[in-house]
Design an enzyme around this catalytic site. Structure first.
Site, PDB file in Angstrom:
ATOM      1  N   ASN A  93     -24.738 -13.685   1.571  1.00  0.00           N
ATOM      2  CA  ASN A  93     -23.287 -14.390   1.469  1.00  0.00           C
ATOM      3  C   ASN A  93     -22.472 -13.285   2.324  1.00  0.00           C
ATOM      4  O   ASN A  93     -22.322 -12.188   1.338  1.00  0.00           O
ATOM      5  CB  ASN A  93     -22.439 -14.489  -0.034  1.00  0.00           C
ATOM      6  CG  ASN A  93     -21.187 -13.829  -0.009  1.00  0.00           C
ATOM      7  OD1 ASN A  93     -20.846 -14.787   0.664  1.00  0.00           O
ATOM      8  ND2 ASN A  93     -21.273 -13.940  -1.357  1.00  0.00           N
ATOM      9  N   HIS A 131     -18.528 -18.678  -7.100  1.00  0.00           N
ATOM     10  CA  HIS A 131     -18.921 -17.486  -6.860  1.00  0.00           C
ATOM     11  C   HIS A 131     -16.930 -16.582  -7.982  1.00  0.00           C
ATOM     12  O   HIS A 131     -16.554 -17.204  -7.774  1.00  0.00           O
ATOM     13  CB  HIS A 131     -17.972 -16.669  -5.313  1.00  0.00           C
ATOM     14  CG  HIS A 131     -19.027 -15.360  -4.851  1.00  0.00           C
ATOM     15  ND1 HIS A 131     -18.395 -14.285  -5.272  1.00  0.00           N
ATOM     16  CD2 HIS A 131     -20.765 -15.129  -4.600  1.00  0.00           C
ATOM     17  CE1 HIS A 131     -18.486 -13.491  -5.100  1.00  0.00           C
ATOM     18  NE2 HIS A 131     -20.284 -13.493  -4.825  1.00  0.00           N
ATOM     19  N   GLU A 188     -25.152 -13.688 -11.554  1.00  0.00           N
ATOM     20  CA  GLU A 188     -24.259 -12.122 -10.461  1.00  0.00           C
ATOM     21  C   GLU A 188     -23.439 -11.584 -12.132  1.00  0.00           C
ATOM     22  O   GLU A 188     -22.123 -12.566 -12.172  1.00  0.00           O
ATOM     23  CB  GLU A 188     -23.534 -13.126  -9.983  1.00  0.00           C
ATOM     24  CG  GLU A 188     -25.078 -13.302  -8.043  1.00  0.00           C
ATOM     25  CD  GLU A 188     -23.666 -13.308  -6.976  1.00  0.00           C
ATOM     26  OE1 GLU A 188     -24.410 -12.618  -6.235  1.00  0.00           O
ATOM     27  OE2 GLU A 188     -22.344 -13.782  -6.856  1.00  0.00           O
ATOM     28  N   GLY A 243     -24.974  -9.507  -1.200  1.00  0.00           N
ATOM     29  CA  GLY A 243     -23.574  -9.891  -0.283  1.00  0.00           C
ATOM     30  C   GLY A 243     -23.905  -8.932   0.565  1.00  0.00           C
ATOM     31  O   GLY A 243     -24.348  -9.375   1.261  1.00  0.00           O
ATOM     32  N   GLY A 244     -22.927  -7.191   0.134  1.00  0.00           N
ATOM     33  CA  GLY A 244     -22.772  -6.276   1.616  1.00  0.00           C
ATOM     34  C   GLY A 244     -24.027  -6.222   2.222  1.00  0.00           C
ATOM     35  O   GLY A 244     -24.183  -6.019   3.542  1.00  0.00           O
TER      36      GLY A 244
HETATM   37  C1  PEP Z   1     -22.384 -11.708  -3.581  1.00  0.00           C
HETATM   38  O1  PEP Z   1     -21.071 -11.677  -2.689  1.00  0.00           O
HETATM   39  O2  PEP Z   1     -22.534 -12.061  -4.358  1.00  0.00           O
HETATM   40  C2  PEP Z   1     -23.155 -10.475  -4.552  1.00  0.00           C
HETATM   41  C3  PEP Z   1     -24.181 -10.444  -5.094  1.00  0.00           C
HETATM   42  O3  PEP Z   1     -21.870  -9.153  -3.222  1.00  0.00           O
HETATM   43  P1  PEP Z   1     -23.005  -7.750  -3.689  1.00  0.00           P
HETATM   44  O4  PEP Z   1     -24.548  -7.504  -2.996  1.00  0.00           O
HETATM   45  O5  PEP Z   1     -22.179  -6.843  -2.138  1.00  0.00           O
HETATM   46  O6  PEP Z   1     -23.059  -6.613  -4.497  1.00  0.00           O
END
Ligand code: PEP
Length: 245
Positions: free
Chosen positions: A8, A93, A165, A232-233
């Site tokens: 993402n 999300h 999540e 994500g990151g």
């Molecule tokens: C996300 O954006 O769905 C996410 C899990 O972000 P991160 O991996 O940065 O926590």
């Protein structure tokens, strides 16, 4: 069974930077053993459709409009996303639920719109820290799933992927424990069984997302019932994400 690894991008990179990213990323994942999806800003979808057409990498958006067309300034419909060759969209999300006060009912309408144009849905669900501390995780997940999937036929579930999540784990560096993830995944399958069938629950793809990185992704993928990751990151670094894939 192949794992599904979804990146993402959130609101990161220009189209030029994304082109550089793909030049680095694509050769590294050519023979990957996982299925890969990049969920991109709308601005990147046209380039993705050109660059990914002859690859195994799928792509999608991070949201779609609750409406299908018309006077909705700034919105992008499911059909517009599909038209650019995307095959997936994230829906629900937590960053969108929170900022735009998106409700479970709106998530349900967006899912109906996405399925209507044959987009696969990555449905994000998860509890806040306060809800976790109050032992409400299972109840929150149940409500989110019950409403999000209301009115769907069982045969439409093949186009739904659920990403667990926990809100408190996203972008915080606090990854959920294996036990927490296993319990959440069990709850998710139990709700799908109650709402649809045992077979549907078994078949449902369930991902984990929240501060996954090189140091922890392998142990998360080993948690019982986890079919993949929503990253994500860590997906913004082509080398790191290619290693995860
Ligand atoms: C996300 O954006 O769905 C996410 C899990 O972000 P991160 O991996 O940065 O926590």
């Amino acid at each position: 069974m192949k794992k599904l690894i979804v990146g993402n991008f959130k609101m990161n990179t220009t189209v030029k930077e994304f082109a550089v990213y793909l030049d680095k990323f694509l050769p590294k994942v050519k023979d990957s053993k996982s299925d890969v999806v990049l969920c991109l800003p709308y601005t990147h979808l046209m380039l993705a459709s050109q660059k990914l057409v002859s690859t195994e990498v799928n792509f999608g958006s991070q949201n779609i409009s609750i409406d299908t067309s018309g006077a909705h300034t700034g919105e992008v419909s499911a059909n517009m996303v599909k038209d650019l060759g995307a095959t997936y969209t994230i829906i629900g999300h937590s960053e969108i639920r929170k900022r735009f006060k998106e409700t479970n009912e709106q998530v349900n309408q967006k899912i109906i719109n996405a399925l209507g144009v044959n987009l696969k849905v990555i449905l994000c669900i998860g509890e806040t820290k306060t809800e976790k501390n109050a032992n409400k995780t299972a109840a929150v997940l149940k409500k989110q799933i019950d409403i999000a999937l209301k009115g769907l036929y069982e045969n439409e579930l093949k186009n739904i992927i659920i990403a667990y999540e926990p809100c408190w784990a996203i972008g915080t560096g606090n990854v959920a424990s294996s036990k927490d993830i296993e319990n959440a995944v069990k709850t998710i399958r139990k709700v799908i069984e109650e709402d649809f069938s045992e077979k549907a629950a078994e078949k449902m793809l369930v991902l984990y997302g929240g501060s996954t990185k090189l140091e922890n992704f392998n142990s998360i993928l080993k948690v019982k019932g986890v079919n993949g990751l929503l990253v994500g990151g860590a997906c913004l670094d082509a080398d790191v994400f290619a290693k995860m894939v």
